[in-house]
Scaffold this motif. Structure first.
Motif, PDB file in Angstrom:
ATOM      1  N   ASP A   1      11.403  -3.570  -1.683  1.00  0.00           N
ATOM      2  CA  ASP A   1      10.316  -2.804  -2.253  1.00  0.00           C
ATOM      3  C   ASP A   1      10.099  -3.202  -3.715  1.00  0.00           C
ATOM      4  N   PHE A   2      11.158  -3.698  -4.322  1.00  0.00           N
ATOM      5  CA  PHE A   2      11.093  -4.147  -5.718  1.00  0.00           C
ATOM      6  C   PHE A   2      10.448  -5.536  -5.786  1.00  0.00           C
ATOM      7  N   THR A   3      10.892  -6.419  -4.903  1.00  0.00           N
ATOM      8  CA  THR A   3      10.347  -7.779  -4.941  1.00  0.00           C
ATOM      9  C   THR A   3       9.013  -7.827  -4.194  1.00  0.00           C
ATOM     10  N   LEU A   4       8.261  -8.859  -4.434  1.00  0.00           N
ATOM     11  CA  LEU A   4       6.994  -9.018  -3.703  1.00  0.00           C
ATOM     12  C   LEU A   4       7.276  -9.729  -2.384  1.00  0.00           C
ATOM     13  N   THR A   5       6.492  -9.408  -1.380  1.00  0.00           N
ATOM     14  CA  THR A   5       6.663 -10.096  -0.097  1.00  0.00           C
ATOM     15  C   THR A   5       6.048 -11.496  -0.205  1.00  0.00           C
ATOM     16  N   ASP A   6       6.392 -12.343   0.747  1.00  0.00           N
ATOM     17  CA  ASP A   6       5.793 -13.688   0.773  1.00  0.00           C
ATOM     18  C   ASP A   6       4.281 -13.585   0.869  1.00  0.00           C
ATOM     19  N   GLU A   7       3.814 -12.605   1.641  1.00  0.00           N
ATOM     20  CA  GLU A   7       2.352 -12.447   1.812  1.00  0.00           C
ATOM     21  C   GLU A   7       1.705 -12.028   0.493  1.00  0.00           C
ATOM     22  N   GLU A   8       2.399 -11.163  -0.263  1.00  0.00           N
ATOM     23  CA  GLU A   8       1.818 -10.739  -1.550  1.00  0.00           C
ATOM     24  C   GLU A   8       1.739 -11.914  -2.514  1.00  0.00           C
ATOM     25  N   ILE A   9       2.817 -12.693  -2.567  1.00  0.00           N
ATOM     26  CA  ILE A   9       2.798 -13.864  -3.442  1.00  0.00           C
ATOM     27  C   ILE A   9       1.725 -14.845  -2.936  1.00  0.00           C
TER      28      ILE A   9
ATOM     29  N   ASN B   1      -0.617  -0.369  -8.107  1.00  0.00           N
ATOM     30  CA  ASN B   1      -0.715   1.052  -7.733  1.00  0.00           C
ATOM     31  C   ASN B   1       0.674   1.462  -7.207  1.00  0.00           C
ATOM     32  N   ILE B   2       1.579   1.666  -8.169  1.00  0.00           N
ATOM     33  CA  ILE B   2       2.998   1.801  -7.830  1.00  0.00           C
ATOM     34  C   ILE B   2       3.595   3.074  -8.429  1.00  0.00           C
ATOM     35  N   GLY B   3       4.733   3.497  -7.856  1.00  0.00           N
ATOM     36  CA  GLY B   3       5.413   4.670  -8.402  1.00  0.00           C
ATOM     37  C   GLY B   3       6.687   4.292  -9.128  1.00  0.00           C
ATOM     38  N   GLY B   4       7.076   3.030  -9.017  1.00  0.00           N
ATOM     39  CA  GLY B   4       8.307   2.581  -9.670  1.00  0.00           C
ATOM     40  C   GLY B   4       8.208   1.104  -9.980  1.00  0.00           C
ATOM     41  N   VAL B   5       9.189   0.640 -10.726  1.00  0.00           N
ATOM     42  CA  VAL B   5       9.166  -0.734 -11.242  1.00  0.00           C
ATOM     43  C   VAL B   5       9.239  -1.756 -10.112  1.00  0.00           C
ATOM     44  N   ILE B   6       8.470  -2.830 -10.238  1.00  0.00           N
ATOM     45  CA  ILE B   6       8.561  -3.953  -9.303  1.00  0.00           C
ATOM     46  C   ILE B   6       8.790  -5.252 -10.085  1.00  0.00           C
ATOM     47  N   GLU B   7       9.050  -6.296  -9.357  1.00  0.00           N
ATOM     48  CA  GLU B   7       9.270  -7.611  -9.966  1.00  0.00           C
ATOM     49  C   GLU B   7       7.925  -8.144 -10.454  1.00  0.00           C
ATOM     50  N   THR B   8       7.890  -8.617 -11.686  1.00  0.00           N
ATOM     51  CA  THR B   8       6.628  -9.140 -12.225  1.00  0.00           C
ATOM     52  C   THR B   8       6.784 -10.529 -12.841  1.00  0.00           C
ATOM     53  N   SER B   9       8.044 -10.894 -13.177  1.00  0.00           N
ATOM     54  CA  SER B   9       8.200 -12.084 -14.019  1.00  0.00           C
ATOM     55  C   SER B   9       7.761 -13.373 -13.327  1.00  0.00           C
TER      56      SER B   9
ATOM     57  N   PHE C   1      10.791  -3.359 -17.477  1.00  0.00           N
ATOM     58  CA  PHE C   1      10.555  -4.155 -16.271  1.00  0.00           C
ATOM     59  C   PHE C   1      11.466  -5.382 -16.402  1.00  0.00           C
ATOM     60  N   PRO C   2      12.554  -5.431 -15.623  1.00  0.00           N
ATOM     61  CA  PRO C   2      13.517  -6.520 -15.809  1.00  0.00           C
ATOM     62  C   PRO C   2      13.014  -7.832 -15.202  1.00  0.00           C
ATOM     63  N   MET C   3      13.670  -8.925 -15.563  1.00  0.00           N
ATOM     64  CA  MET C   3      13.360 -10.208 -14.920  1.00  0.00           C
ATOM     65  C   MET C   3      13.789 -10.129 -13.456  1.00  0.00           C
TER      66      MET C   3
END
Ligand code: BGC
Length: 768
Positions: free
Chosen positions: A493-501, A523-531, A572-574
């Protein structure tokens, strides 16, 4: 306090005299002492226990059907008509009032406004605005006949995967406490109560009713309790809700240290404490600890208390003390005062309040100039399932039964944009089919408690991309995440799926090739991977979960009606594993609502969780390790630019004042946030590189306008907690006062000498 519309209530003639028909004293007419003296032991035991919960196992009968007072409310107190004691109503929760929207045999509806989630409210860094939101929520509480709102929730974001982080405010206790106090003051200005929760250290959902937090006294005081202390001292909430978990071997609801020593003796709390629903286990220990009321009431608790007194295990004075606090709460309540609620809160006005506040808490993470959208942008291609199925807020008790949610599609159309209809058709069909496939047995009731499985993304075909690029001026991709009570989030849930990338890569590739821009919306309720992907699109806007007007609020920001002024209240961590707490968090473990029993082999992070990182939570950890982050705590961009000048610091005997001038040097209006971090001399213990000690937000400054900001700190608040001395110690020496636009963007550092001080405290042993 709002004007009480009518004092006429359904009050019997007897209740209006100081004694009832049989000469019984009446609450509010006779003294509390007399009322307590007239109560039987059984009545006292009932009063400190709620009236049961429909559907709960072995459910206790509800006296006089109090649950029907406001259908959908979480609980009520126990009425004792002979003493003029009515039942009062308690209902969730942080993003608005949670009650049933429809009632059997009643044509009226009882929708409530879904305001932005707690994390978004905190991201405004604007206590005054949060107070206004609180005032609006409180009006719904009052007008729907509820007495106490079970909010705000201010547990620390110890780890990005806690399922309820969306309800909570921050990884930092100062901003958590200040925002909570503002919210409470707003709600209580209506003459209704609040319940600050979950007190304390409820930082994971996995096995939450049995998990034992192993934590140091220093971390307890500096990180996990500090926000609660600020909220108590700056807003006197009517109630506090204890949490489910154990701390160092003791249930929080059974801990005298927490419920009495800290809360009342150190902070001066004057209200009532209730358990979280079904929390704790030993009713007598809870009574002793100062957890005055047990909600929602469980079979067996009544007998435990009555027998406890009869067998001398529970002194009756202790029970009387708790009964008194319950009665004091009831005396303050609108229901006791006979407020004639209308069932018609001003939902229209509140839609405006939520729309405006949501826009202020959105955080602009990246922008290469595409935002605000240029006036010649007309046609927009919307990608991502969430663009069409916007998430207003998280699930569980923090959900709100709202009348509608404005999607991004609707928001953009109302703002005058033309959204690609073919693409919209494709997505709508896809979402409908996928949602049905992924949630075969789902019903509305379950969806409220457990997040429905959302349709995943797909990578658009080359043909689809070619057509949308030709037909549109710009693309927006929305990435969505939902979570809620009972379950922690997973790494996936933190990382993006292959489809999202794949979606980001394909859409950006195609639009950029044609010289067109792409905006990513979170449109999120918690931190996700962004780097790994954040520089691929032209802008990234973190819209959080923005309540029922979300699509309109986003459109206001994209269009430039509002310049973004939200700032992150967490790092938002790496990578997820960069968080110190990730070494001790239930990662990808599945334990449901009622968790696991402690009598089988204790399992790390399920039965107990070691808070090994101590005080090094969030930016305190990233700074200590000098770790690169994707976005630092306190970060956020604006459409305009600000210049800070003339900073000065003045250390007085009691208070330090730091002053700075902020000038809007850009070409549009905007608000700036000034963050004051302080580094203290070590004094022999390890201290954070810096800590947020104050913050302020400017007014909406016009281009060229300057505002002087003064930040005030009580010198005693510069202390660290010294465990060996059980004292808050301000070490004498040179302090650095750092004015920053984020924890990693310090604009000016001032140094000044501060005198030392020692404030002795009680030692926390967490025994019963
Ligand atoms: C939640 C609380 C909530 C209560 C009543 C519990 O499950 O943890 O936050 O207030 O239920 O609904």
């Amino acid at each position: 306090m709002k004007i009480i519309k009518s004092t006429l209530i359904i009050m019997t003639a007897a209740a209006m005299m100081s004694c009832g028909p049989k000469g019984d004293p009446q609450l509010g007419k006779s003294s509390i002492d007399k009322v307590i003296a007239a109560m039987t032991l059984e009545e006292k035991a009932h009063l400190v226990i709620g009236t049961g919960m429909a559907g709960a196992s072995g459910e206790a009968p509800v006296v006089g059907e109090t649950r029907n007072l406001v259908p959908g409310a979480a609980g009520t107190t126990y009425p004792i008509p002979r003493l003029g004691i009515p039942a009062i109503v308690l209902a969730d929760g942080p993003a608005g009032l949670r009650i049933n929207p429809v009632r059997e045999g009643d044509e009226n509806t009882y929708y409530c406004t879904h305001f932005p989630i707690g994390t978004l409210l905190a991201s405004t860094w604007n206590p005054e605005l949060v107070k206004q939101v609180g005032a609006a929520i409180g009006e719904e509480v009052l007008e729907y006949g509820v007495d106490v709102l079970l909010a705000p929730a201010l547990n620390i974001h110890r780890n990005p995967l806690c399922g309820r982080n969306f309800e909570y405010y921050s990884e930092d206790p100062l901003i958590s406490g200040k925002i909570a106090a503002a919210y409470v003051n707003g709600i209580q200005s209506n003459g209704v109560g609040t319940s600050i929760k979950h007190y304390a250290l409820n930082n994971q959902e996995t096995n939450r009713m049995k998990n034992d937090v192993h934590v140091s006294p220093r971390a307890v005081r500096e990180i996990y309790l500090k926000g609660f202390g600020i909220a108590v001292q700056e807003s006197q909430p009517w109630t506090v809700m204890s949490s489910y978990n154990y701390v160092n071997g003791v249930y929080t609801s059974e801990s005298k240290d927490l419920q009495t020593t800290m809360l009342r003796d150190e902070w001066g709390f004057r209200g009532m404490v209730m358990t979280d629903w079904f929390g704790g286990q030993d009713a007598v220990a809870q009574m002793e600890a100062g957890n005055d009321m047990l909600q929602p009431g469980r079979p067996g608790q009544f007998e435990d208390i009555v027998n406890g007194v009869r067998e001398g295990r529970l002194p009756e004075e202790v029970l009387d003390r708790n009964v008194r606090r319950v009665l004091e709460l009831i005396l303050k309540s609108p229901r006791f005062k006979g407020y004639e609620f209308s069932n018609k809160p001003d939902l229209k006005a509140h839609a405006e309040v939520t729309r405006e506040s949501a826009a202020e808490g959105m955080v602009l993470l990246e922008n290469n100039g595409v935002l605000p959208l240029a006036s010649d942008v007309r046609n927009i291609a919307l990608f991502g399932t969430t663009s069409y199925d916007f998430i207003a807020g998280g699930t569980g008790s923090g959900n709100v039964n709202r009348a509608y949610t404005v999607s991004l599609l609707e928001g953009l159309e109302k703002a005058g944009y033309s959204v690609d209809a073919d693409l919209s058709g494709i997505y709508s069909k896809y979402i409908e089919e996928e949602t049905a496939r992924l949630n075969p047995k789902s019903d509305d009731m379950m969806a409220m408690f457990i997040p429905k499985v959302r349709a995943g993304e797909f990578v658009p075909s080359a043909e689809m991309l070619e057509r949308t690029v030709a037909a549109n001026d710009l693309a927006i991709i929305t990435l969505g995440r939902n979570s809620g009570e009972f379950l922690d989030r997973k790494i996936a849930d933190f990382t993006l799926t292959d489809e999202e990338i794949g979606l980001i890569t394909a859409v950006c590739g195609a639009f950029h090739d044609a010289g067109k821009k792409v905006v990513v919306l979170l449109n999120i309720g918690g931190v996700i991977e962004t780097s790994s992907w954040k520089t691929v699109p032209d802008a990234v806007l973190c819209a959080w979960q923005a309540g029922q007007e979300g699509g309109n609020s986003v459109a206001d920001v994209l269009k430039g009606v509002v310049s973004p002024s939200g700032r992150l209240t967490m790092t938002f961590p790496m990578a997820y594993s960069d968080h110190a707490s990730s070494a001790n968090f239930p990662i990808d473990l599945s334990f449901g609502m009622f968790g696991k029993d402690k009598d089988v082999e204790p399992q790390r992070n399920v039965d107990y969780t070691e808070y090994e990182e101590g005080i090094y939570v969030g930016y305190r950890w990233f700074d200590k390790q000098n770790l690169a982050v994707s976005y630092p705590f306190g970060y956020g961009l604006s459409y305009t630019a600000f210049e800070w000048s003339g900073a000065s610091v003045k250390v007085g005997n009691k208070e330090t004042v730091v002053t700075v001038n902020v000038k809007n040097t850009g070409s549009s209006n905007g608000k700036e946030v000034v963050e004051l971090y302080v580094a203290a001399p070590s004094g022999g213990i390890d201290k954070p590189v810096k800590e947020l000690r104050a913050f302020a937000k400017t007014n909406d400054l016009a281009p060229g306008e300057t505002q002087q900001i003064s930040l005030r700190i009580n010198n005693s608040d510069l202390a660290s907690y010294n465990e060996s001395q059980n004292a808050w110690i301000v070490d004498e020496g040179e302090y650095s006062f750092m004015l920053g636009a984020s924890s990693r963007d310090i604009r000016t550092t001032l140094t000044a000498h501060v005198k030392g001080s020692v404030t002795k405290t009680n030692a926390l042993s967490f025994n019963k």
